[in-house]
Design an enzyme around this catalytic site. Structure first.
Site, PDB file in Angstrom:
ATOM      1  N   HIS A   1       0.856  -1.196   0.000  1.00 26.68           N
ATOM      2  CA  HIS A   1       0.000   0.000   0.000  1.00 26.68           C
ATOM      3  C   HIS A   1       0.889   1.243   0.000  1.00 26.68           C
ATOM      4  O   HIS A   1       1.269   1.755   1.052  1.00 26.68           O
ATOM      5  CB  HIS A   1      -0.914   0.016   1.228  1.00 26.68           C
TER       6      HIS A   1
ATOM      7  N   HIS B   1       1.382   4.997  -2.318  1.00 25.35           N
ATOM      8  CA  HIS B   1       0.798   5.866  -3.343  1.00 25.35           C
ATOM      9  C   HIS B   1       1.904   6.400  -4.255  1.00 25.35           C
ATOM     10  O   HIS B   1       2.269   7.573  -4.197  1.00 25.35           O
ATOM     11  CB  HIS B   1       0.036   7.006  -2.686  1.00 25.35           C
TER      12      HIS B   1
ATOM     13  N   HIS C   1      -9.314   0.286   3.144  1.00 23.88           N
ATOM     14  CA  HIS C   1      -8.843   1.393   3.971  1.00 23.88           C
ATOM     15  C   HIS C   1      -9.804   1.541   5.143  1.00 23.88           C
ATOM     16  O   HIS C   1     -11.006   1.721   4.947  1.00 23.88           O
ATOM     17  CB  HIS C   1      -8.817   2.672   3.129  1.00 23.88           C
TER      18      HIS C   1
END
Length: 392
Positions: A66, A68, A199
């Site tokens: 995870h 970004h 999330h």
């Protein structure tokens, strides 16, 4: 096809293999053996690279499920959009495999852009994957829906959704069950994990909606992975119980600096006290994601950013302070992740697997070498391979 020989290191695959030599050909591990002759390797390739790892650990490269890497954020307006990550951010942290979701912004950020960034980083040297969807349901997608994204796009291995968060769309149980089902079938058709990465926010709903969505189905609990479960102690207590019942959960290493969150090292200790197998846990960074701070009225009062380096920092702390074995600690960011994502050639050092590995000084857990897909990216603590638009 160049050869790379790593000699005399204590190999953790992440299971301890003892003192071994590793021969790498191209992007793959060719052999792991007690002794591989340097002379024989030189006879095959006079330009072969030789690394002496005497006194060091040789481990799989870290896997971040995870992060970004194409940027995220935006909760405070356009000037709070985080920028894309450069290759050196991954190498500095020992991350050789990265998986990216969209963040809160599924409007001005697109999955097409995310896919292009994944391909860019892959070309620069690390392995990349991504999730379809974003915070909200119905899910955004590149093709007509999440299932077809998973089936038809090589990089897409699952889907993302936000739950129990004031920024989510607050999906119904039926909507979440449909997403999990579609991702699962997409994964079955494509031979991929088809997981749903959830999330988790701080709302009182907690993990309840996940348990309701799975109730009465034959879908395994591992099909959905709640992340950010160490956001606060209440949510982490729920996660511990969820894992006791057979679920899996992911801790975020960029959390742990404020009073509410649970440091991953403390989370590991709590799991051990309850005799919960650490194989049910992974760690990821939420790197380059915005870390907004909201007051009780829901107003934005501060902003931080997730750091990729926290994955290695959290691993170091667990190795030095938690009392768990080296194998269990390493598995949190290697084989556990590979198993969850069904990436058979990742997360373990064995013949035929991708040559993603680290050389670590065990006394203080410092990173000496990073090798990704057989290419040396860091040598003796210095990054020697940077991205296209980074100055070397």
């Amino acid at each position: 096809m160049g050869l790379l020989l790593i000699k005399n290191g204590h190999v953790y695959g992440p299971t301890s293999l003892g003192r071994k030599d590793i021969l790498i050909a191209g992007r793959s591990i060719l052999s792991i053996d007690t002794h591989i002759s340097e002379e024989a390797v030189r006879a095959l390739d006079k330009n072969a690279a030789i690394i002496d790892a005497e006194g060091a650990w040789v481990t799989p490269g870290l896997m971040d499920s995870h992060i970004h890497f194409n940027g995220a954020g935006g909760e405070g307006g356009p000037h709070f959009r985080t920028p894309p990550l450069q290759l050196s951010s991954f190498i500095q942290a020992g991350i050789t495999t990265a998986v990216a979701p969209l963040g809160t912004d599924g409007v001005s950020r697109s999955l097409r852009e995310l896919l292009a960034k994944a391909r860019s980083l892959e070309n620069e040297g690390i392995s990349t994957y991504m999730y379809s969807g974003a915070y909200r349901l119905p899910s955004v997608s590149i093709t007509e829906n999440v299932m077809t994204d998973i089936v038809l796009i090589d990089k897409v291995i699952g889907a993302k959704v936000a739950l129990s968060d004031h920024r989510s769309s607050h999906p119904t149980v039926e909507e979440l069950r449909r997403l999990i089902s579609d991702a699962r079938v997409g994964g079955m058709l494509a031979g991929k994990a088809g997981i749903v990465e959830a999330h988790m926010g701080a709302e009182e709903w907690g993990l309840g909606i996940i348990q309701e969505a799975l109730a009465g189905t034959q879908i395994p609990m591992s099909q959905i992975v709640p992340t950010h479960v160490n956001r606060n102690q209440k949510l982490f207590d729920e996660a511990l119980k969820y894992c006791e019942q057979g679920g899996v959960a992911d801790m975020t290493t960029s959390m742990g600096s404020d009073s509410d969150s649970v440091k991953p090292c403390d989370g590991v200790r709590q799991a051990r006290l309850r005799n919960i197998p650490l194989s049910r846990f992974t760690m990821s960074t939420d790197g380059n994601g915005s870390m907004p701070v909201f007051n009780k009225a829901g107003e934005l009062v501060g902003m931080g950013i997730g750091e990729p380096i926290t994955l290695f920092t959290a691993l170091r702390e667990i190795l030095l302070e938690s009392g768990v074995s080296t194998e269990e600690a390493l598995a949190l960011v290697t084989s556990n992740v590979a198993d969850r994502l069904k990436l058979a050639n990742k997360g373990r050092l064995s013949a035929g697997n991708d040559a993603d590995l680290l050389i670590i000084t065990p006394s203080d857990i410092t990173l000496r070498y990073v090798v990704a897909k057989g290419v040396i990216m860091m040598r003796e603590g210095t990054i020697i391979r940077k991205g296209t638009f980074e100055s070397c």
